[in-house]
Design an enzyme around this catalytic site. Structure first.
Site, mmCIF file in Angstrom:
data_model
loop_
_atom_site.group_PDB
_atom_site.id
_atom_site.type_symbol
_atom_site.label_atom_id
_atom_site.label_comp_id
_atom_site.label_asym_id
_atom_site.label_seq_id
_atom_site.Cartn_x
_atom_site.Cartn_y
_atom_site.Cartn_z
ATOM 1 N N HIS A 234 0.842 -1.201 0.000
ATOM 2 C CA HIS A 234 0.000 0.000 0.000
ATOM 3 C C HIS A 234 0.871 1.243 0.000
ATOM 4 O O HIS A 234 2.085 1.176 0.237
ATOM 5 C CB HIS A 234 -0.917 0.026 1.227
ATOM 6 N N ASP A 236 0.742 5.056 1.940
ATOM 7 C CA ASP A 236 0.036 5.787 2.992
ATOM 8 C C ASP A 236 -0.747 6.933 2.361
ATOM 9 O O ASP A 236 -0.194 7.694 1.558
ATOM 10 C CB ASP A 236 1.022 6.332 4.018
ATOM 11 N N HIS A 290 4.942 0.160 0.074
ATOM 12 C CA HIS A 290 5.636 -0.628 1.085
ATOM 13 C C HIS A 290 4.707 -1.664 1.704
ATOM 14 O O HIS A 290 3.491 -1.635 1.497
ATOM 15 C CB HIS A 290 6.229 0.285 2.168
ATOM 16 N N ARG A 300 7.736 -7.843 16.334
ATOM 17 C CA ARG A 300 8.271 -6.613 15.754
ATOM 18 C C ARG A 300 7.358 -5.460 16.142
ATOM 19 O O ARG A 300 6.123 -5.586 16.074
ATOM 20 C CB ARG A 300 8.360 -6.711 14.229
#
Length: 370
Positions: A234, A236, A290, A300
């Site tokens: 996607h 942002d 990304h 994470r």
């Protein structure tokens, strides 16, 4: 593989189940059978050992020092990166490392709380299983709004009180963190003004007052990480993202037809151009495609700050960039119509953000006005 030339618009047309799937990280991180809504198509699954994307880090301190050689070098690196893929790193940014570390520590404390407590707040989301029925992200998030002009972190104190003394610092730490991110965003906006050939303060003035977003991300381990994604491909929709990663790799950027890894770099922040700034630059700067992949063994964590314009700001490129984009003769027209952040934010309530969000939104706007 992401394709910015074609898109099957992912409007939410499928009916939602009566009882949405519950993503409980404390249970699913140990599961050897992955529920099908979390399994991604073969052509979107993560690849082992992707190459590392190497870019020169931008030293913000040197930019602010006014040294002509250092400023020129930073302008060149930022301009090249933003035209190509929309990603770069910043160092010597002036953010207290103790504050950054505490922001990640509180992230860990919050997400290790029982699910039933976390679900009491509207800002919490576990895998968005209440919105989507397939290709679900393997993550939990907490999203909080921040207003720069009033210096307000919009989270219910009653919700924080559920967690007792362990989160008593939450508001103070993240409010200070948002202040630091806001200052850094405005410094980067100055750099963007120079790199696009505008007055240095052009974008700083535009974003001086802003209503932005803080998001805590928590990606638990998965016993079959090759089947899932922490976040799918996607861009942002916001203006600019500043991401603080912990020590665990997982961020990937799509460049030159391949996914490339962005390993954590101590002391550095990841910066991504978003769709709103892509529109502000008339497509000169690219919003960063990304995704996040998952580890089999290790949690994470990351903290993301999304810069957004004030609600009444019209998103349109300055005339200087239109002239630059059109060239000497009768070059290409404006790529995107005027809009405001609430218009785009409202659109993505019914559209699953992907690599074509800005194009889909622009088409929708044009159809609305025709």
């Amino acid at each position: 593989m992401p394709d910015r030339t074609t898109s099957s618009y992912s409007y939410l047309s499928a009916p939602m189940p009566d009882s949405p799937l519950v993503f409980d990280a404390s249970i699913l991180q140990h599961a050897t059978t992955i529920p099908s809504p979390f399994i991604w198509p073969d052509d979107e699954k993560p690849m082992p050992d992707p190459p590392v994307l190497r870019v020169p880090p931008i030293d913000i301190g040197e930019v602010l020092s006014g040294d002509p050689l250092q400023v020129a070098k930073a302008i060149s690196h930022v301009h090249e990166a933003c035209k190509r893929h929309g990603y770069f790193l910043v160092v010597n940014h002036g953010v207290d490392p103790c504050l950054s570390a505490r922001a990640l520590e509180l992230n860990d404390i919050f997400f290790r709380m029982p699910l039933e407590l976390k679900k009491e707040g509207r800002s919490f989301a576990n895998s968005f299983a209440d919105r989507f029925t397939s290709k679900l992200p393997w993550k939990e998030t907490l999203t909080v709004l921040y207003s720069s002009d009033s210096d307000t972190l919009n989270i219910d104190q009653n919700y924080l009180d559920f967690f007792g003394d362990e989160l008593k610092e939450f508001r103070a730490v993240y409010q200070e963190y948002c202040r630091a991110m806001n200052r850094l965003c405005l410094d980067i906006m100055e750099l963007f003004g120079m790199s696009l050939g505008l007055e240095r303060s052009y974008f700083r003035r535009y974003f001086e007052a802003n209503d932005s977003i803080l998001r805590l991300n928590y990606y638990p381990p998965c016993q079959k990480p090759h089947l899932v994604l922490g976040t799918g491909p996607h861009c942002d929709p916001t203006t600019l993202t500043i991401l603080h990663q912990d020590h665990v790799s997982g961020l990937e950027v799509f460049v030159d037809g391949n996914w490339q890894s962005i390993p954590p770099s101590p002391g550095a922040f990841v910066v991504n151009v978003g769709d709103t700034f892509m529109a502000l630059s008339n497509g000169i700067y690219k919003s960063c495609v990304h995704r996040a992949v998952i580890s089999k063994d290790t949690v994470r964590k990351s903290v993301a700050y999304f810069l957004c314009p004030k609600d009444d700001k019209v998103v349109k490129p300055p005339e200087e960039l239109l002239s630059a984009a059109e060239g000497e003769d009768n070059g290409k027209p404006r790529l995107y119509p005027d809009f405001t952040w609430p218009m785009l934010n409202g659109f993505i309530n019914d559209y699953r953000c992907d690599v074509m969000t800005l194009d889909a939104f622009s088409s929708w706007l044009r159809n609305q006005s025709s």
